[in-house]
Design a protein around this motif. Structure first.
Motif, PDB file in Angstrom:
ATOM      1  N   GLN A  59       0.826  -1.191   0.000  1.00 50.78           N
ATOM      2  CA  GLN A  59       0.000   0.000   0.000  1.00 50.78           C
ATOM      3  C   GLN A  59       0.869   1.254   0.000  1.00 50.78           C
ATOM      4  O   GLN A  59       0.545   2.255  -0.617  1.00 50.78           O
ATOM      5  CB  GLN A  59      -0.886  -0.029   1.228  1.00 50.78           C
ATOM      6  CG  GLN A  59      -2.106   0.833   1.061  1.00 50.78           C
ATOM      7  CD  GLN A  59      -2.896   0.897   2.363  1.00 50.78           C
ATOM      8  OE1 GLN A  59      -2.834  -0.029   3.158  1.00 50.78           O
ATOM      9  NE2 GLN A  59      -3.614   1.983   2.547  1.00 50.78           N
ATOM     10  N   ALA A  60       2.000   1.180   0.701  1.00 48.90           N
ATOM     11  CA  ALA A  60       2.832   2.367   0.865  1.00 48.90           C
ATOM     12  C   ALA A  60       3.470   2.822  -0.447  1.00 48.90           C
ATOM     13  O   ALA A  60       3.622   4.015  -0.695  1.00 48.90           O
ATOM     14  CB  ALA A  60       3.902   2.095   1.903  1.00 48.90           C
ATOM     15  N   ASN A  61       3.848   1.868  -1.288  1.00 52.80           N
ATOM     16  CA  ASN A  61       4.591   2.284  -2.482  1.00 52.80           C
ATOM     17  C   ASN A  61       3.793   2.126  -3.777  1.00 52.80           C
ATOM     18  O   ASN A  61       4.319   2.335  -4.857  1.00 52.80           O
ATOM     19  CB  ASN A  61       5.919   1.524  -2.568  1.00 52.80           C
ATOM     20  CG  ASN A  61       5.707   0.016  -2.608  1.00 52.80           C
ATOM     21  OD1 ASN A  61       4.651  -0.461  -3.011  1.00 52.80           O
ATOM     22  ND2 ASN A  61       6.709  -0.734  -2.191  1.00 52.80           N
ATOM     23  N   ILE A  62       2.526   1.756  -3.649  1.00 54.21           N
ATOM     24  CA  ILE A  62       1.785   1.377  -4.842  1.00 54.21           C
ATOM     25  C   ILE A  62       1.667   2.519  -5.862  1.00 54.21           C
ATOM     26  O   ILE A  62       1.681   2.288  -7.072  1.00 54.21           O
ATOM     27  CB  ILE A  62       0.393   0.807  -4.470  1.00 54.21           C
ATOM     28  CG1 ILE A  62      -0.218   0.075  -5.658  1.00 54.21           C
ATOM     29  CG2 ILE A  62      -0.556   1.894  -4.026  1.00 54.21           C
ATOM     30  CD1 ILE A  62       0.357  -1.263  -5.917  1.00 54.21           C
ATOM     31  N   ALA A  63       1.577   3.744  -5.380  1.00 56.17           N
ATOM     32  CA  ALA A  63       1.401   4.873  -6.299  1.00 56.17           C
ATOM     33  C   ALA A  63       2.588   4.945  -7.256  1.00 56.17           C
ATOM     34  O   ALA A  63       2.440   5.057  -8.472  1.00 56.17           O
ATOM     35  CB  ALA A  63       1.269   6.164  -5.510  1.00 56.17           C
ATOM     36  N   GLN A  64       3.788   4.840  -6.671  1.00 58.27           N
ATOM     37  CA  GLN A  64       5.006   4.873  -7.474  1.00 58.27           C
ATOM     38  C   GLN A  64       5.066   3.715  -8.460  1.00 58.27           C
ATOM     39  O   GLN A  64       5.418   3.893  -9.615  1.00 58.27           O
ATOM     40  CB  GLN A  64       6.197   4.745  -6.538  1.00 58.27           C
ATOM     41  CG  GLN A  64       6.862   6.049  -6.261  1.00 58.27           C
ATOM     42  CD  GLN A  64       8.093   5.796  -5.440  1.00 58.27           C
ATOM     43  OE1 GLN A  64       8.160   4.855  -4.645  1.00 58.27           O
ATOM     44  NE2 GLN A  64       9.072   6.637  -5.622  1.00 58.27           N
ATOM     45  N   VAL A  65       4.722   2.547  -7.954  1.00 54.86           N
ATOM     46  CA  VAL A  65       4.788   1.360  -8.794  1.00 54.86           C
ATOM     47  C   VAL A  65       3.853   1.504  -9.989  1.00 54.86           C
ATOM     48  O   VAL A  65       4.236   1.237 -11.131  1.00 54.86           O
ATOM     49  CB  VAL A  65       4.420   0.104  -7.980  1.00 54.86           C
ATOM     50  CG1 VAL A  65       4.356  -1.112  -8.879  1.00 54.86           C
ATOM     51  CG2 VAL A  65       5.420  -0.115  -6.881  1.00 54.86           C
ATOM     52  N   LEU A  66       2.667   1.966  -9.710  1.00 60.55           N
ATOM     53  CA  LEU A  66       1.697   2.099 -10.788  1.00 60.55           C
ATOM     54  C   LEU A  66       2.162   3.094 -11.847  1.00 60.55           C
ATOM     55  O   LEU A  66       2.032   2.859 -13.043  1.00 60.55           O
ATOM     56  CB  LEU A  66       0.354   2.548 -10.228  1.00 60.55           C
ATOM     57  CG  LEU A  66      -0.652   1.442  -9.980  1.00 60.55           C
ATOM     58  CD1 LEU A  66      -1.950   2.021  -9.468  1.00 60.55           C
ATOM     59  CD2 LEU A  66      -0.904   0.663 -11.265  1.00 60.55           C
ATOM     60  N   ALA A  67       2.719   4.200 -11.372  1.00 62.95           N
ATOM     61  CA  ALA A  67       3.212   5.206 -12.318  1.00 62.95           C
ATOM     62  C   ALA A  67       4.262   4.590 -13.232  1.00 62.95           C
ATOM     63  O   ALA A  67       4.272   4.819 -14.445  1.00 62.95           O
ATOM     64  CB  ALA A  67       3.787   6.394 -11.556  1.00 62.95           C
ATOM     65  N   GLU A  68       5.142   3.776 -12.645  1.00 61.02           N
ATOM     66  CA  GLU A  68       6.169   3.107 -13.445  1.00 61.02           C
ATOM     67  C   GLU A  68       5.543   2.145 -14.445  1.00 61.02           C
ATOM     68  O   GLU A  68       5.864   2.162 -15.624  1.00 61.02           O
ATOM     69  CB  GLU A  68       7.117   2.315 -12.538  1.00 61.02           C
ATOM     70  CG  GLU A  68       8.171   3.134 -11.844  1.00 61.02           C
ATOM     71  CD  GLU A  68       9.161   3.748 -12.814  1.00 61.02           C
ATOM     72  OE1 GLU A  68       9.272   4.985 -12.791  1.00 61.02           O
ATOM     73  OE2 GLU A  68       9.788   3.017 -13.596  1.00 61.02           O
ATOM     74  N   LEU A  69       4.644   1.314 -13.946  1.00 61.42           N
ATOM     75  CA  LEU A  69       4.052   0.293 -14.803  1.00 61.42           C
ATOM     76  C   LEU A  69       3.344   0.917 -15.991  1.00 61.42           C
ATOM     77  O   LEU A  69       3.393   0.412 -17.109  1.00 61.42           O
ATOM     78  CB  LEU A  69       3.083  -0.575 -13.999  1.00 61.42           C
ATOM     79  CG  LEU A  69       3.724  -1.473 -12.931  1.00 61.42           C
ATOM     80  CD1 LEU A  69       2.652  -2.199 -12.142  1.00 61.42           C
ATOM     81  CD2 LEU A  69       4.675  -2.471 -13.565  1.00 61.42           C
ATOM     82  N   LYS A  70       2.700   2.037 -15.723  1.00 58.68           N
ATOM     83  CA  LYS A  70       1.984   2.715 -16.811  1.00 58.68           C
ATOM     84  C   LYS A  70       2.993   3.158 -17.878  1.00 58.68           C
ATOM     85  O   LYS A  70       2.754   3.036 -19.066  1.00 58.68           O
ATOM     86  CB  LYS A  70       1.246   3.922 -16.235  1.00 58.68           C
ATOM     87  CG  LYS A  70       0.121   4.386 -17.130  1.00 58.68           C
ATOM     88  CD  LYS A  70      -0.665   5.496 -16.488  1.00 58.68           C
ATOM     89  CE  LYS A  70      -1.582   6.107 -17.517  1.00 58.68           C
ATOM     90  NZ  LYS A  70      -2.314   7.254 -16.969  1.00 58.68           N
ATOM     91  N   GLU A  71       4.120   3.638 -17.400  1.00 63.88           N
ATOM     92  CA  GLU A  71       5.188   4.050 -18.305  1.00 63.88           C
ATOM     93  C   GLU A  71       5.656   2.861 -19.163  1.00 63.88           C
ATOM     94  O   GLU A  71       5.820   2.957 -20.367  1.00 63.88           O
ATOM     95  CB  GLU A  71       6.344   4.564 -17.449  1.00 63.88           C
ATOM     96  CG  GLU A  71       7.373   5.380 -18.152  1.00 63.88           C
ATOM     97  CD  GLU A  71       6.919   6.818 -18.355  1.00 63.88           C
ATOM     98  OE1 GLU A  71       7.275   7.366 -19.388  1.00 63.88           O
ATOM     99  OE2 GLU A  71       6.199   7.356 -17.487  1.00 63.88           O
ATOM    100  N   TYR A  72       5.876   1.709 -18.495  1.00 60.92           N
ATOM    101  CA  TYR A  72       6.373   0.533 -19.206  1.00 60.92           C
ATOM    102  C   TYR A  72       5.378   0.049 -20.257  1.00 60.92           C
ATOM    103  O   TYR A  72       5.770  -0.487 -21.287  1.00 60.92           O
ATOM    104  CB  TYR A  72       6.647  -0.635 -18.254  1.00 60.92           C
ATOM    105  CG  TYR A  72       7.588  -0.336 -17.120  1.00 60.92           C
ATOM    106  CD1 TYR A  72       8.455   0.755 -17.176  1.00 60.92           C
ATOM    107  CD2 TYR A  72       7.618  -1.133 -15.986  1.00 60.92           C
ATOM    108  CE1 TYR A  72       9.302   1.031 -16.121  1.00 60.92           C
ATOM    109  CE2 TYR A  72       8.470  -0.868 -14.933  1.00 60.92           C
ATOM    110  CZ  TYR A  72       9.306   0.223 -15.003  1.00 60.92           C
ATOM    111  OH  TYR A  72      10.141   0.491 -13.963  1.00 60.92           O
ATOM    112  N   ALA A  73       4.091   0.212 -19.946  1.00 63.91           N
ATOM    113  CA  ALA A  73       3.069  -0.333 -20.837  1.00 63.91           C
ATOM    114  C   ALA A  73       3.064   0.373 -22.188  1.00 63.91           C
ATOM    115  O   ALA A  73       2.383  -0.057 -23.118  1.00 63.91           O
ATOM    116  CB  ALA A  73       1.703  -0.247 -20.181  1.00 63.91           C
ATOM    117  N   THR A  74       3.822   1.456 -22.304  1.00 62.24           N
ATOM    118  CA  THR A  74       3.887   2.142 -23.596  1.00 62.24           C
ATOM    119  C   THR A  74       5.212   1.872 -24.308  1.00 62.24           C
ATOM    120  O   THR A  74       5.531   2.516 -25.290  1.00 62.24           O
ATOM    121  CB  THR A  74       3.733   3.664 -23.417  1.00 62.24           C
ATOM    122  OG1 THR A  74       4.789   4.115 -22.586  1.00 62.24           O
ATOM    123  CG2 THR A  74       2.402   4.000 -22.791  1.00 62.24           C
TER     124      THR A  74
END
Lengths: 445, 614
Positions: B347-362
């Motif tokens: 829960q603590a780091n999920i925001a960062q992780v999601l931002a990264e994953l979104k980047e990778y998905a492109t």
């Protein structure tokens, strides 16, 4: 352990083949060629399992190095060994190329025989190997006179070699003498940064190394001190150094690793770095820091796309170090879309060029002082394409070199003790230098 | 001219030519000829016919020539066993040479010649070399014992070489110790039972040698130590304390093997002990540092970190950022980092992780993009608070209309529905818009499942499902099964309007298909529906169990076995050694039991025979 070792050229022809185990047959050589070198798809892993045989490979230039096994070997060791083997070869004959390998194949077999026995890695120290591997490497252009001198060694020399290869100090010859005892310490740091478009630091770390060149007589014991927080604290005294001079009194090192010569148990118990150095150049330590890094440059990107045929990029480059210092070899690399048809550039400082073959605008500045700012703007015209695939903007990257250590690391001392020969710590001439370079220094745009 | 010329001879009759050169009187010419032979051998030509001529060159004072001839012998002796005997005398003589380098060379080579007759002659020289005054010869002889064991295990035992090897474990020279350890480990592994009793004294000697031998020797010793089970937690801790300084070594193999020993010994100590807590903290930095090595080493490290994170999530819980993917990472490193990122997501780091994953998905690489999309789905399932954000990220990605992104997103959204039923059905309409672009079985089946599950809320569910029926026979089995179930669900929810549809699918599945699975399922539905529709409802529309939070975790016993195999190939493949090593007799490695754990208590409370009831 390693069952066999093969070296191939880019066509998959075998240049060197050495089999240590019975379970590796000649078909293994072909299996790797067919399934990896000639594979239609790009290789997706450095470890491949073909018919219950495992292949580890690394590639240098056009040359493939493959270690083969059927056993559950230590994979980390196999790769470390392959890397070391390449290093040994390079120190004998320079660049790894097909010609150099063919020219030195006898030497390579001889080396392999010495550094790998039944697939077990043996002493791989170049300095020691050179004392008894008789073949001299043939570098591309050397003449015949320089090759293969078979020296006949005396009995004393022979036993000296064997005790050298197996001895406790496997990395240093005895009886080294210099008229002038001198040492050089280079602290080289690579700053890595990934910054978001909005200027938020996503990750930043410094990967540093201390490279030592030692020209010291005898078997000198060295003690090395840096302004590492733990090292300083364990000394139990507050720092007397003037904090304004060095910036930070001490720094937090996340992790460090040492050359084989450093006494690790002593480091663990007393936090002191003590060692008997190899002769000549070697990497004394590697370290990593993530806290309080002074990032030498900041990039502020502004990208606007107009319809499908035009793009505007504006980039501000700021140097954030002390005004008295000078950065060099600055290069900013701005990726451009694949369908770029033309680029107009205006920059305040340095030279900028659009390189179509690299799909990038390269902006070079020779020198730049601290606390300065410069700007580049580019208008990019795009060809209209039917390609539905979206172009994903790769990050803007940059290169530079600065004359300080961005981590804040300082060398506090390097003391040399050699009790048997008549020279003291004061007689040794010592040089220290700091270089900060860009690692992967990227800003997303 | 340089040595590369030897690679270029392709003439016919070259064997003949080489033979005459080998028999030349001139030393220089002889050497050249042997080089030519070796070069031919390397590129795969059969030069075994030259065996006697090459062996004739063996008796020489020239070390270089000798080494070349030995190399040839190792390759061809097996195919020419009778002639190989010719070489024995020279070998035996060389084992007595005044020069230790030649003694070692001879014993090293002899061990590689797998011909029974030669093996017999090897025993005496080997015995001498194991006790040679020169450590270089002893360390070579130590490895030779393993070679001989591979050829003839019985002979090694009969000749007492195992005892000699055991003695070498306490040799004064660290390199001899290291090679003896390597040799011993191999023999242990091959015999399937430990041939040496490990006691605290031997362990102590090995720990001392650890500080002094080469980096490779350190790896041999650490890997050997990893198989030792200390008698109690105090001994475990004291070994651990002497191993952890290795974590600062520059060689990644030394570091990983030290990690292995530490991970294993930690099992024996109470988890809340102060030592374990400090050790947990100590392990993180060296593991992170491994990520700045060469990509191949990074790959091995990442595969191992994946295991370590599953076994002890605490070690790297604060290190999420170092696993962020770099633009220039090789694809195999990227894919591994992604896996670890999801495992570390909280829960603590999920925001960062999601931002990264979104980047990778492109990004560009299809596999990587797919895995990134899948990762977003896994985050939603793992961290409930982030589910909404994940779903909206996935919707954004669907809007990009990149085909494989859409398909992957549909698959993971199905999983999200299974985890959070009835929560995000508002997005169904967006999904339905993309129905036509789905061409992969996985994505089609997922979409059909979603339609069936939420049939009552999708007005045109019947039309949508009907559209799939046209090409029913061309679909993958997975899709056919999903379609059958979805239409049954639809019928149970809206029986009046879908009579015809259900008839159609049942007949397609039962009468026109030759797939037994499909037919069976079709008949079961058919009978259920015709005999007791209420029961059918209970069965088909029953509440499904939620899917678990952590997907693709390794099964615990396998994980434990792999932890014992850290740094090895098994840890790279994530498979037990028995899965890829032929005829492996090796005992399955298992983590030691915690001291004073239940298993042990059970044993101690078993009634002893003397207490037998009358």
């Amino acid at each position: 352990m390693i069952g066999g070792l093969f070296i191939y050229n880019h066509k998959g022809e075998v240049l060197i083949s050495r089999v240590f185990r019975d379970d590796i047959g000649r078909n293994a050589v072909d299996a790797f060629r067919v399934n990896v070198i000639h594979a239609r798809q790009q290789v997706r892993s450095p470890v491949t399992n073909i018919a219950r045989t495992s292949f580890f490979h690394i590639k240098r230039g056009n040359i493939w190095f493959a270690a083969v096994t059927k056993q559950n070997v230590n994979a980390a060791m196999v790769f470390e060994f392959l890397l070391k083997m390449v290093e040994v070869m390079q120190s004998y004959f320079g660049k790894i190329s097909e010609d150099n390998i063919k020219n030195n194949f006898v030497l390579i077999y001889e080396l392999l025989d010495e550094i790998l026995d039944f697939g077990y890695a043996q002493n791989t120290d170049v300095g020691i190997l050179k004392t008894f591997i008789t073949q001299q490497g043939i570098k591309g252009t050397q003449s015949k006179e320089e090759q293969a001198q078979i020296t006949s060694q005396s009995k004393e020399e022979q036993t000296q070699i064997t005790s050298q290869v197996t001895g406790q100090i496997t990395h240093r010859r005895v009886g080294i003498k210099y008229r002038r005892n001198e040492l050089f310490l280079d602290t080289i740091e690579y700053v890595n940064l990934l910054m978001s478009q909005q200027g938020q630091i996503l990750s930043a770390h410094v990967a540093g190394k201390v490279v030592m060149k030692s020209y010291l007589s005898g078997m000198p014991e060295c003690k090395f001190g840096i302004n590492d927080k733990i090292q300083m604290d364990s000394k139990g005294k507050t720092t007397t150094e003037d904090p304004s001079r060095s910036g930070k009194a001490s720094i937090a090192i996340d992790d460090c690793q040492f050359h084989q010569c450093v006494k690790l148990s002593k480091f663990e118990s007393e936090h002191s770095i003590s060692f008997i150095p190899p002769d000549g150049e070697f990497e004394l330590m590697r370290y990593r820091t993530t806290k309080d890094i002074s990032l030498p440059f900041r990039i502020i990107p502004l990208v606007r796309e107009f319809e499908r045929t035009k793009m505007e990029v504006k980039i501000v480059l700021k140097s954030t170090f002390k005004p008295s210092l000078l950065a060099q070899k600055i290069e900013v690399r701005i990726p451009t879309p694949l369908n770029t048809s033309g680029v107009q550039l205006i920059c305040m400082k340095g030279k900028a060029k659009y390189k179509s073959s690299e799909n990038a605008i390269v902006w070079k500045i020779k020198r730049m002082g601290g606390m300065k700012e410069s700007q580049i703007s580019a208008e990019i015209e795009l060809l209209q394409t039917n390609d539905k695939k979206k172009w994903t903007r790769p990050p803007i990257s940059m290169n530079f070199e600065v004359p300080f250590a961005p981590s804040g690391l300082k060398v506090r001392y390097l003391k040399v003790f050699e009790s048997k020969i008549n020279y003291s710590d004061q007689d040794v001439i010592k040089w220290v230098r700091y270089i900060g370079r860009s690692g992967l220094y990227e800003t997303r745009c | 001219m340089t040595d590369s010329k030897y690679f270029t001879t392709t003439k016919k009759g070259e064997v003949f030519e080489m033979r005459s050169e080998l028999n030349s009187e001139k030393k220089e010419k002889k050497r050249e000829a042997v080089k030519k032979v070796i070069a031919s051998m390397t590129v795969g030509k059969d030069v075994s016919a030259l065996f006697p001529d090459v062996v004739n060159c063996m008796q020489t004072d020239n070390l270089e020539l000798k080494k070349l001839v030995y190399l040839y012998l190792m390759n061809y002796a097996k195919s020419q066993p009778d002639m190989a005997i010719m070489a024995v005398n020279t070998f035996v003589k060389d084992c007595e040479d005044a020069n230790p380098l030649i003694r070692a060379l001879a014993v090293r080579t002899m061990g590689c010649i797998r011909v029974d007759k030669i093996t017999e002659y090897l025993c005496e020289p080997l015995r001498k070399c194991l006790k040679d005054e020169d450590p270089y010869v002893r360390k070579t002889a130590a490895v030779c014992v393993a070679k001989l064991y591979d050829i003839n295990a019985q002979l090694v035992e009969d000749q007492g070489f195992l005892d000699a090897l055991r003695d070498l474990l306490s040799d004064s020279n660290p390199m001899v110790v290291a090679n003896a350890v390597a040799s011993m480990s191999e023999i242990n592994e091959a015999s399937g039972h430990p041939v040496i009793e490990m006691n605290p004294q031997t362990i102590n000697k090995l720990l001392t040698a650890l500080n002094e031998c080469t980096e490779w020797g350190q790896v041999f010793i650490l890997d050997f130590l990893a198989n030792y089970i200390p008698k109690d937690d105090r001994e475990a801790q004291s070994i651990c304390e002497r191993v952890t300084p290795r974590l600062a070594h520059a060689n990644a193999a030394v570091v990983l093997s030290a990690v292995k020993v530490a991970m294993k010994l930690m099992e024996m100590m109470p988890n809340d002990s102060e030592y374990v807590i400090t050790l947990t903290k100590k392990l993180a930095p060296p593991l992170v540092t491994l990520l700045s090595s060469e990509p191949e080493v990074q790959y091995v490290a990442l595969r191992n970190i994946n295991l370590i994170v599953q076994k002890r999530p605490d070690i790297l819980k604060h290190e999420m950022k170092v696993f962020f993917v770099k633009y220039n990472d090789p694809i195999y490193v990227k894919l591994e980092k992604l896996d670890i990122m999801i495992r570390l997501a909280t829960q603590a780091n999920i925001a960062q992780v999601l931002a990264e994953l979104k980047e990778y998905a492109t990004e560009v690489d299809v596999d990587f993009v797919r895995k990134s999309v899948r990762a977003i789905g896994r985050c939603a399932i793992k961290v409930e608070q982030s589910a909404e954000r994940c779903v909206s990220t996935l919707l954004d990605l669907i809007q990009t209309k990149v085909n494989y992104v859409v398909q992957e997103a549909v698959v993971v959204i199905k999983d999200i529905f299974r985890k959070y039923p009835n929560k995000y059905e508002s997005i169904i309409s967006t999904l339905c818009e993309n129905l036509d672009t789905l061409d992969e079985p996985d994505a089609r089946a997922s979409m059909i499942w979603i339609i069936g599950e939420y049939a009552e809320r999708i007005d045109n569910a019947d039309e949508l499902l009907e559209s799939f029926l046209d090409g029913f026979h061309d679909e993958n089995t997975q899709v056919q099964l999903a379609l059958l179930t979805a239409i049954v669900k639809l019928f149970l929810k809206r029986p009046t309007a879908t009579q015809e549809l259900i008839q159609q699918v049942l007949s397609l599945a039962t009468q026109e298909s030759d797939n037994p699975d499909l037919r069976d399922r079709g008949y079961i539905y058919w009978r259920l529906l015709s005999t007791d529709p209420a029961a059918a409802k209970e069965v088909v529309l029953a509440e499904k169990p939620l899917i678990s939070e952590e997907t693709d975790l390794l099964e615990p016993t396998l994980l434990d076995e792999l932890i014992c195999n850290i740094a090895s190939l098994a840890s790279v493949y994530h498979k037990p050694p028995s899965a890829f090593v032929e005829g492996s007799r090796g005992f399955r490695k298992a983590l030691p039991a915690r001291f004073g754990s239940r298993d042990e208590r059970d044993l101690s409370t078993l009634p002893t025979t003397s207490e037998r009831l009358a």
